[in-house]
Design a protein around this motif. Structure first.
Motif, short mmCIF file in Angstrom:
data_model
loop_
_atom_site.label_atom_id
_atom_site.label_comp_id
_atom_site.label_asym_id
_atom_site.label_seq_id
_atom_site.Cartn_x
_atom_site.Cartn_y
_atom_site.Cartn_z
N GLY A 255 -27.87 21.48 5.29
CA GLY A 255 -26.74 21.49 4.49
C GLY A 255 -26.29 23.11 4.58
O GLY A 255 -26.94 23.84 4.76
N PHE A 256 -24.85 22.98 3.94
CA PHE A 256 -24.37 24.23 3.61
C PHE A 256 -23.66 24.33 2.48
O PHE A 256 -22.71 23.27 2.03
CB PHE A 256 -23.42 24.21 4.83
N ARG A 258 -21.11 25.83 0.02
CA ARG A 258 -20.07 26.85 -0.27
C ARG A 258 -20.17 27.82 -1.65
O ARG A 258 -19.80 28.96 -1.38
CB ARG A 258 -18.78 26.08 -0.17
N LEU A 259 -20.83 27.26 -2.39
CA LEU A 259 -20.98 27.97 -3.60
C LEU A 259 -21.83 29.14 -3.41
O LEU A 259 -21.66 30.26 -3.64
CB LEU A 259 -21.75 27.02 -4.80
N GLN A 262 -20.29 31.72 -1.09
CA GLN A 262 -19.10 32.48 -1.82
C GLN A 262 -19.78 33.48 -2.73
O GLN A 262 -19.31 34.48 -3.01
CB GLN A 262 -18.07 31.48 -2.40
N ILE A 293 -6.33 21.30 16.66
CA ILE A 293 -5.35 20.50 15.64
C ILE A 293 -4.38 21.81 15.01
O ILE A 293 -3.83 21.45 13.72
CB ILE A 293 -6.17 19.87 14.57
N SER A 297 -4.97 30.01 10.47
CA SER A 297 -4.24 31.14 10.01
C SER A 297 -4.95 32.41 9.63
O SER A 297 -4.45 33.41 9.14
CB SER A 297 -3.79 30.41 8.85
N ARG A 315 -12.40 28.59 11.75
CA ARG A 315 -12.07 27.87 10.57
C ARG A 315 -13.08 27.77 9.51
O ARG A 315 -12.80 27.48 8.31
CB ARG A 315 -11.86 26.25 10.87
N TYR A 316 -14.46 27.90 10.00
CA TYR A 316 -15.55 27.85 9.01
C TYR A 316 -16.48 28.87 9.44
O TYR A 316 -16.45 29.19 10.59
CB TYR A 316 -16.16 26.48 8.98
N TRP A 322 -24.00 25.60 14.83
CA TRP A 322 -22.42 25.15 14.74
C TRP A 322 -21.60 25.26 15.89
O TRP A 322 -21.88 26.51 16.30
CB TRP A 322 -21.98 25.70 13.23
N VAL B 563 -2.78 30.71 1.96
CA VAL B 563 -2.66 29.58 2.64
C VAL B 563 -3.83 28.91 2.35
O VAL B 563 -5.06 29.40 2.47
CB VAL B 563 -2.83 29.91 4.35
N ASP B 565 -6.11 26.05 4.00
CA ASP B 565 -5.90 25.09 5.27
C ASP B 565 -7.07 24.39 5.09
O ASP B 565 -7.94 24.12 6.23
CB ASP B 565 -5.92 26.16 6.43
N ARG B 568 -7.87 20.93 7.47
CA ARG B 568 -8.15 20.96 8.99
C ARG B 568 -9.50 21.59 9.18
O ARG B 568 -10.03 21.60 9.99
CB ARG B 568 -7.06 21.93 9.57
N GLU B 569 -9.84 22.59 8.13
CA GLU B 569 -11.34 23.21 8.26
C GLU B 569 -12.16 22.21 7.98
O GLU B 569 -13.29 22.22 8.94
CB GLU B 569 -11.20 23.98 6.93
N TYR B 571 -11.94 18.94 8.94
CA TYR B 571 -11.90 17.95 10.07
C TYR B 571 -12.38 18.67 11.15
O TYR B 571 -13.13 18.11 12.13
CB TYR B 571 -10.14 17.55 10.04
N ARG B 705 -22.34 20.71 -8.57
CA ARG B 705 -22.40 22.21 -8.68
C ARG B 705 -21.07 23.00 -9.03
O ARG B 705 -20.80 23.93 -8.79
CB ARG B 705 -22.88 22.61 -7.44
N GLU B 708 -21.32 26.07 -11.54
CA GLU B 708 -21.65 26.94 -11.31
C GLU B 708 -20.59 27.98 -10.84
O GLU B 708 -20.83 29.28 -10.61
CB GLU B 708 -22.55 26.93 -10.13
N GLU B 734 -25.22 17.53 -0.04
CA GLU B 734 -24.05 18.48 0.28
C GLU B 734 -24.16 19.16 1.68
O GLU B 734 -25.01 19.88 1.86
CB GLU B 734 -23.69 19.45 -0.85
N VAL B 735 -23.10 18.96 2.76
CA VAL B 735 -23.47 19.40 4.12
C VAL B 735 -22.28 20.43 4.31
O VAL B 735 -22.60 21.47 5.00
CB VAL B 735 -23.45 18.44 5.19
N PHE B 736 -21.11 20.23 3.58
CA PHE B 736 -20.00 21.30 3.92
C PHE B 736 -19.16 21.04 2.70
O PHE B 736 -18.59 20.02 2.40
CB PHE B 736 -19.21 20.64 5.12
N THR B 737 -18.62 22.20 2.32
CA THR B 737 -17.46 22.22 1.38
C THR B 737 -16.56 23.32 1.56
O THR B 737 -16.87 24.39 2.61
CB THR B 737 -18.06 22.77 0.02
N THR B 738 -15.26 22.88 1.80
CA THR B 738 -14.26 23.95 2.33
C THR B 738 -14.25 25.25 1.38
O THR B 738 -14.56 25.25 0.53
CB THR B 738 -12.97 23.28 2.75
N HIS B 739 -13.24 26.07 2.17
CA HIS B 739 -13.22 27.51 1.52
C HIS B 739 -12.72 27.31 -0.01
O HIS B 739 -13.03 27.87 -0.95
CB HIS B 739 -12.29 28.21 2.17
N HIS B 740 -11.75 26.32 -0.10
CA HIS B 740 -11.01 26.28 -1.59
C HIS B 740 -11.75 24.98 -2.42
O HIS B 740 -11.02 24.59 -3.28
CB HIS B 740 -9.54 26.38 -1.54
N TRP B 741 -12.74 24.34 -2.03
CA TRP B 741 -13.51 23.34 -2.16
C TRP B 741 -12.54 22.14 -2.20
O TRP B 741 -12.81 21.12 -3.03
CB TRP B 741 -13.85 23.61 -3.78
#
Lengths: 610, 786
Positions: A255-256, A258-259, A262, A293, A297, A315-316, A322, B563, B565, B568-569, B571, B705, B708, B734-741
């Motif tokens: 998994g990944f 984000r915490l 970041q 899609i 940005s 995007r990520y 990946w 922004v 986003d 979409r990140e 998806y 989490r 934290e 957890e496998v993915f969380t976007t930039h702003h959670w």
């Protein structure tokens, strides 16, 4: 892997006896650059002819596991100590299959600029590039781990000739090395490992070395890149690049978070990459970066007179294994890339991928030429697969010829110019605008024709006849209205003459005006007669007839009243009676006139609305 | 007042007027189109929100596979494992429209993508809708009102909210179809032409294809017919306008798969059939009346009425019995909630949970139709001045749509065209009156007008001034006010007499509506101000309020535009880094987007056709981790997607929607009880929250989490610290969380290998596993390179 090495050694031992020619390599310096995912080996070879015959070709050997990853090879003469790559032209080479050589080796024969006679020597560089030669080990890592890769080669220069002196330098991206094969004369200093110098080694000497080191540079691999270059002779070259990108390094597992990414991005995500930089040509405009899609940005664009840099961020963040896909597009000024030579025009543009350090597994370059291009030919500095297709775009009829160039395993070294020659008549440019103009012209003509043509199916149907009659009635009403209006104008003239009279006291001119008015009113009455007769008889006008009649009556009355007023005023002027007196006398008349005038106006408006 | 010289100049004037109104209409179309492009300019050319993504996906399928495949499309990527028959459950109007536009454009070799066509379908159709409004209002009150109404509709915020570029939803074309159907109905009513009646049925067919709101038409038109009959306005034109519509319209409507036999089976359509019978009876009565003498007619009426009453009672009884025998009494839930606003929240939480199904608030009226709300009454009065069939239709339209908009926010959209037509009539009449009174009283203006046409300028300019003088003389002579009044009254009387003589209705109005000069100038200025205010408001609404695509969020901070986003990140990540056949569970809001953008199979989506299925997902979200894992595992789910706004303060996240999940889940699975999630009737997630709440899957997935990030776990949406801060997930990873959670994706862990029969050992094993995990984390810490 060990098994394969043994096999090699065995083969080499068995077949190493025949000596190809009398060449010997007096000095070999090799530098292996492992700082990115692409392996670049530069070998400086000094060849000496120890035999008697003149030799003009030198063989260059690669083991199978390397030759299958070989993507780029270049040999050029080394002009002295200073590396002056730019001034020298590269030496031609070709794959050869000399007899009696081990089949596991691939030989490349480099042609020397002139034959070497006895005792002469020649120094040249061989530059080879391999992809997919760094194997991640372990193959799966977590987000927190850094990526460790394996590289293997021979410590000795593999050559069919005897090598007198040789050395090998391996440059690594960082000082962190898990392990490396230690032979005698091996030094590890910072991010460099040095083997050698070794002296007097027989042909086909081979000593495998394996280096296991950390490499966190982006392992961006584009599995497929389609570049579409569309030429518009209106002044633009539109480049669209579709990427299918994958992180080609060790697979991410577990998994990944984000915490973690970041908070401690350098540590917990060191094997990932976040952005890539594309070096676009100068004056690139309307740059976009999107995927299926929508717009992405996270990108930045800088530009100066020599280049345009586009920093794109997927995007990520990209971790091992990946994937992502995106599209970059930009326009370029035509005059920077399209030239004319004789009767032909040619496009001169770079072939490869503009993004740094990306390996492209399968590159497809499509050059879309304008509609009507002929005699297409392509000149590329290396072998590519060519084909042609047709693309239909804006208002095409015959379609645009498309030159399709395909090449596998493309590295930044392939980013050189290629040329597409074609013939194109500038007049063809005008075809599409003319088509549009004529299209709209036809549309308007059809509209006009439709508006004026009578497309009634049955010319004898009662509704059609009624419509015709109604049109006639309308025309008659129209005429009627205009005559009435003219009457009113005459009335106004009379009024005006009265005003003149009150100002100047010129009775004679006033009388003259009256006469003229009388005349014109009579004429108008004559004109009205046939119209009224028609309206009275027409069955369509039965509803209107009372109004018309009323209007005529009102107008008559008004005429009479006006004449009366006129004569009264003129009379009183002749009698020289006072102004107030005159006003008193005509006051009632005036009021009636005003009322009548309004009635007439209303009736006229009513007719107007029909 | 104009005095054209001769016939040609008059026809020229007509031609000029026609050309002028043609250009005004083109400009209105351009305005309607371009005011909706703010979203493209401010954001990007992208499909908005939720439903449009589904329509976009369907359109893609249509363009790729063709119309027959589309009709037979069974979509296995949604409502797993049930699937959904798309061809039979979707209103195909929008899709077919966009698909044929795409086909047309591409057959001309203009390379537009399906997405581009979809994005710009709504603005194109709003331009067409404003032209349709022009036609309708022109039929009702003439060209001036038509142009005003079209201009107003082109920028009415309520309609903009559903038709900005990218808002690719049924309403975008349906409003055009609605107005156009009404126009053709009124046109038929005015002309009595069978040609227009046929066109009307076709327009109605298009409306049925496009939107479920077609029931509004098929109920409003019968109401109008009934009104006409009751008020004695029956005419053969009415018959022509109505009877073919019912027959042809019903036949055509039942061709649409999603409607099918509903066109004759459900009670939404019964009103039209009832009125159909009535109009025939009335037509028959009128026919008989023509045949018989008045005396005979009276006898016949008495006879027929007594027999007819009996028959009617029988028919009504049968109908009632039929309707009552069906479970929802023949009405679908959404329609029932129209009649009884409290119905949905009482019985169908899934309808009530959608914000656009809530009754609107007063501010939303001001927001959506702005000054039109004040102009509408004036328009209604104007409609009554000469009450025609057409104007009474428009009045009926506004009255019913006001009622419906009061029930559901979403139906504000139906109100908007009615309000525009009314305000267009009101404004144009007001301007008409005011400018005419100015024209009557301004000597210069009228003189100029005449001089423009007449040949002798000096004389013409003089005469009207004389007229004015003479008119003004009596009042100026009299000094006393009372006498003034009397004289003016007298004058009025005189004028009335005049008018009676002329016996022209319009003339009466003209005379009566002449206002003093200064009043009318001030009136014009005020109206212009009002219009300006409206325009400013509309532009603001288009630019600020309704242009956000809702999949991209922006915020202005001190260092510029930021922004978000994240959707979409997430998806994009799903679509590139999971297997093609993986199932993704999320709350139904995100179903359409997941299938369209990530191309992954979802369990539930925005179609909400199967309440039980949604309740299952709701139950899973509100269950503790293990139970939830079992539910999801039984559904073959591999990933769970939750939307979480607590980090950046995005308010419409899953935690805020959570109570609906509980309610909908509890509606089917009674072991989920809403009070368990509430503390003293309050929904909270802080330390006061109930343990059921703190242990449910939704809470855990949202806040995993989270503490934290800032050490306290402060949720910026709920403005509180979360209740349970440190916890581990045992069945999810957890496998993915976007930039702003904002979007968090979890994977279901594979089931653990079970050691049979030995509970103790399994315990020790679990201990061991925790020990190893500890070791691992320890190992991480010791890693010298980190």
């Amino acid at each position: 892997m060990g098994f394969r090495f043994n096999l090699f050694l065995f083969l080499i031992a068995m077949l190493s006896t025949p000596v190809l020619s009398d060449l010997i390599l007096a000095k070999v310096d090799r530098r292996i650059d492992l700082t990115s995912q692409i392996v670049r080996i530069t070998s400086v070879l000094k060849v000496e002819n120890a035999g008697t015959d003149v030799v003009s070709e030198v063989l260059f050997a690669l083991p199978e596991y390397q030759s299958k990853n070989l993507v780029f090879m270049q040999a050029f003469p080394n002009g002295g100590k200073g590396k002056t790559k730019a001034s020298t032209t590269s030496l031609p080479f070709q794959v050869v299959n000399p007899e009696g050589m081990p089949p596991a080796l691939t030989f490349y024969s480099v042609s020397l600029p002139k034959g070497l006679s006895k005792g002469e020597s020649f120094t040249f560089d061989v530059f080879v590039v391999f992809t997919h030669s760094l194997r991640p080990f372990p193959e799966e890592i977590t987000q927190a781990d850094s990526q460790i890769v394996l590289f293997q080669d021979s410590a000795y220069y593999l050559s069919p000739y005897e090598v007198k002196v040789q050395s090998l330098t391996v440059t690594l991206p960082s000082a962190r090395v898990e392990s490396y094969t230690k032979l005698h004369n091996t030094k590890h200093v910072d991010s460099e490992i040095k083997y050698g110098p070794y002296e007097k080694l027989p042909p086909f000497s081979y000593s495998p070395i394996v280096i296991h080191f950390e490499n966190n540079r982006p392992f961006a691999v584009a599995q497929q890149l389609v570049r579409e270059i569309e030429i518009s002779h209106w002044g633009n070259i539109q480049v669209t690049e579709h990427y299918n990108l994958v992180h080609g390094g060790a697979q991410n597992k577990g998994g990944f978070s984000r915490l973690d990414y970041q908070v401690r991005a350098h540590v917990r995500g060191s094997s990932s990459f976040r952005h890539l930089t594309a070096k676009l040509p100068p004056r690139a405009r309307s740059v976009y970066y999107r995927d299926e899609i929508g717009n992405i940005s996270t990108s930045h664009l800088w530009g100066d007179s020599r280049k345009t840099e586009l920093e794109i961020e997927p995007r990520y963040p990209m971790f091992g294994g990946w994937r992502t896909s995106f599209t970059i597009g930009y326009g370029l000024p035509l005059k920077d890339f399209l030239f004319e030579s004789g009767k032909k025009r040619f496009l001169n543009i770079t072939f490869g991928c503009p993004i740094d350090d990306v390996v492209v597994n399968n590159l497809i370059v499509k050059v879309v030429l304008p509609e009507g291009s002929k005699d297409i030919s392509v000149a590329t500095p290396f072998v590519v697969k060519q084909s042609q297709e047709v693309k239909y775009s804006h208002l095409d009829i015959a379609g645009r010829p498309v030159v399709v160039l395909e090449k596998t395993n493309v590295v930044p070294e392939h980013n050189v110019h290629f040329q597409v020659y074609y013939k194109f008549n500038t007049l063809s440019l005008l075809r599409e605008p003319l088509m549009l103009i004529s299209g709209f012209f036809l549309l308007f003509i059809t509209c006009i024709v439709y508006m004026h043509a009578d497309i009634t199916i049955s010319k004898s149907s009662p509704s059609y006849l009624a419509k015709l009659q109604w049109d006639e009635v309308q025309a008659a009403i129209q005429q009627f209205r205009s005559s009435i209006n003219r009457c009113l104008v005459v009335h106004d003239k009379l009024e005006a003459s009265l005003r003149d009279l009150s100002r100047t006291g010129d009775v004679q001119s006033c009388k003259a005006a009256r006469k003229a008015a009388d005349g014109s009113l009579k004429e108008l009455a004559k004109e009205l007669k046939p119209l009224l007769a028609f309206l009275q008889s027409s069955p369509q006008a039965t509803q209107l007839w009372p109004k018309v009649e009323e209007l005529v009556a009102k107008e008559r009355e008004m005429q009479e009243k006006l004449m009366l007023k006129h004569s009264t005023v003129v009379d009183s002027y002749e009698k020289k009676s006072g102004v107030r007196d005159i006003e008193n006398r005509i006051a009632s008349l005036q009021q009636k006139l005003v009322a009548l005038r309004q009635d007439v106006d209303e009736l006229l408006e009513f007719l107007d609305e029909i | 007042m104009e005095v054209p010289e001769n016939g040609t100049s008059a026809s020229l004037r007509y031609a000029f007027g026609n050309v002028l109104s043609f250009f005004i209409l083109i400009l209105i179309g351009v305005l309607a189109f371009s005011i909706r492009l703010f979203s493209v300019i401010k954001y990007e050319s992208v499909i908005h929100e939720f439903d449009p993504y589904f329509n976009y996906r369907v359109t893609q399928y249509l363009t790729k596979k063709g119309i027959y495949e589309f009709w037979n499309w069974f979509d296995d990527r949604t409502w797993y494992p049930l699937g959904r028959v798309i061809g039979g459950t979707v209103y195909p109007g929008l899709t077919l429209t966009a698909g044929s536009i795409w086909w047309l454009v591409n057959s001309l070799n203009i390379p537009l993508s399906v997405e581009t066509v979809c994005v710009f379908t709504a603005p194109i159709f709003s331009a067409i809708a404003s032209w349709a409004t022009y036609l309708l209002t022109k039929e009702v009150k003439g060209t001036g009102a038509g142009l005003t109404a079209a201009a107003i509709l082109a920028m009415v915020p309520s309609y903009i909210s559903r038709s900005v570029a990218g808002s690719y939803d049924n309403e975008a074309v349906a409003i055009f179809a609605l107005i156009f159907t009404f126009y053709l109905y009124v046109k038929t009513l005015n002309t009595g032409s069978l040609f227009y009646a046929t066109l009307n049925a076709l327009a109605y067919f298009y409306m049925v294809c496009s939107w479920g709101g077609y029931t509004f038409i098929i109920n409003l038109i019968p109401m109008h017919v009934l009104l006409c009959i009751v008020t004695g306005r029956y005419s053969p034109r009415l018959y022509i306008a109505y009877a073919p519509l019912v027959i042809l319209g019903t036949l055509l409507a039942s061709l649409v798969p999603v409607v099918g036999f509903n066109a004759v089976m459900t009670s939404e359509h019964f009103a039209s059939f009832l009125v159909f019978i009535i109009i025939h009876v009335v037509a028959f009565v009128y026919y008989v009346k023509g045949l018989l003498s008045p005396k005979m007619f009276k006898v016949a009426v008495a006879l027929v009425v007594s027999v007819g009453m009996v028959v009617c009672c029988a028919v009504v009884a049968v109908l009632v019995a039929l309707v009552a025998s069906s479970p929802t009494k023949g009405w679908s839930g959404r329609s029932l909630s129209l009649l009884d606003p409290t119905y949905a929240s009482k019985y169908i939480p899934i309808i009530a949970s959608v914000s656009e199904h809530q009754p609107p608030t007063w501010p939303s009226y001001f927001m959506d139709i702005n000054v039109l709300a004040f102009l509408v009454p004036a328009g209604i009065i104007a409609c009554f001045l000469p009450l025609s069939d057409a104007s009474c239709f428009v009045v009926l339209y506004i009255v019913t749509s006001v009622y419906f908009s009061g029930v559901m926010v979403r139906l504000m959209l139906v109100l908007a065209p009615a309000a525009c037509i009314m305000s267009g009539i009101a404004l144009s009449q007001a301007f008409d009156v005011l400018t005419r009174s100015v024209k009557f009283q301004l000597p210069g203006v009228s003189g100029n007008l005449q001089s423009g046409a007449g040949d002798t300028t000096s004389s013409t300019t003089v005469t009207p001034s004389d007229v004015v003088k003479t008119e003004k003389q009596p009042p100026t002579d009299n000094s006393e006010d009372t006498i003034k009044e009397r004289t003016s009254k007298k004058k009025k009387k005189k004028e009335k007499e005049h008018v009676e003589k002329v016996s022209l209705k319009s003339q009466i109005q003209k005379r009566l509506l002449v206002l003093p000069l200064d009043t009318s100038i001030i009136g014009i200025l005020l109206l212009v101000l009002l219009g300006a205010f409206y325009v400013v408001h509309c532009v603001w609404a288009a630019a600020e309020a309704y242009s956000a695509p809702s999949i991209v969020l922006t915020s202005h901070s001190h260092d510029g535009l930021h922004v978000f986003d994240d959707f979409r990140e997430a998806y994009a990540w799903l679509s590139h880094n999971t297997e093609v056949d993986d199932k993704v569970a999320s709350w139904w809001d995100y179903g359409y987007q997941t299938t369209a953008m990530a191309n992954r199979t979802v369990i539930v989506d925005n179609n909400t056709w199967n309440n039980t299925h949604i309740a299952t997902v709701g139950t899973a979200m509100s269950s503790p981790e293990k139970a939830a894992w079992e539910i999801f595992n039984s559904l073959d789910v591999k990933y769970v997607l939750v939307v979480f706004g607590g980090l950046v303060g995005y308010p419409s996240d899953d935690i805020n929607k959570f109570l609906w999940m509980v309610r909908i889940g509890g509606g089917v699975f009674p072991h989920i009880k809403e009070p368990d999630y509430l503390r003293d009737g309050q929904y909270r997630i802080d330390s006061q929250a109930t343990s059921t709440m703190l242990n449910c899957l939704m809470y855990k997935l949202a806040y995993y989490r989270f503490v934290e990030t800032d050490g306290k776990g402060f949720d910026r949406v709920r403005r509180t610290e979360i209740g349970k801060k440190h916890f581990k997930l045992t069945h999810f990873e957890e496998v993915f969380t976007t930039h702003h959670w904002m979007v968090r994706i979890y994977k279901l862990k594979p089931p653990k290998n079970r050691i049979r029969g030995k509970a103790k050992k399994s315990k020790s094993v679990s201990k061991g596993s925790t020990a190893t995990s500890l070791k691992r984390s320890g190992g991480r810490k010791r890693n010298p390179w980190h």
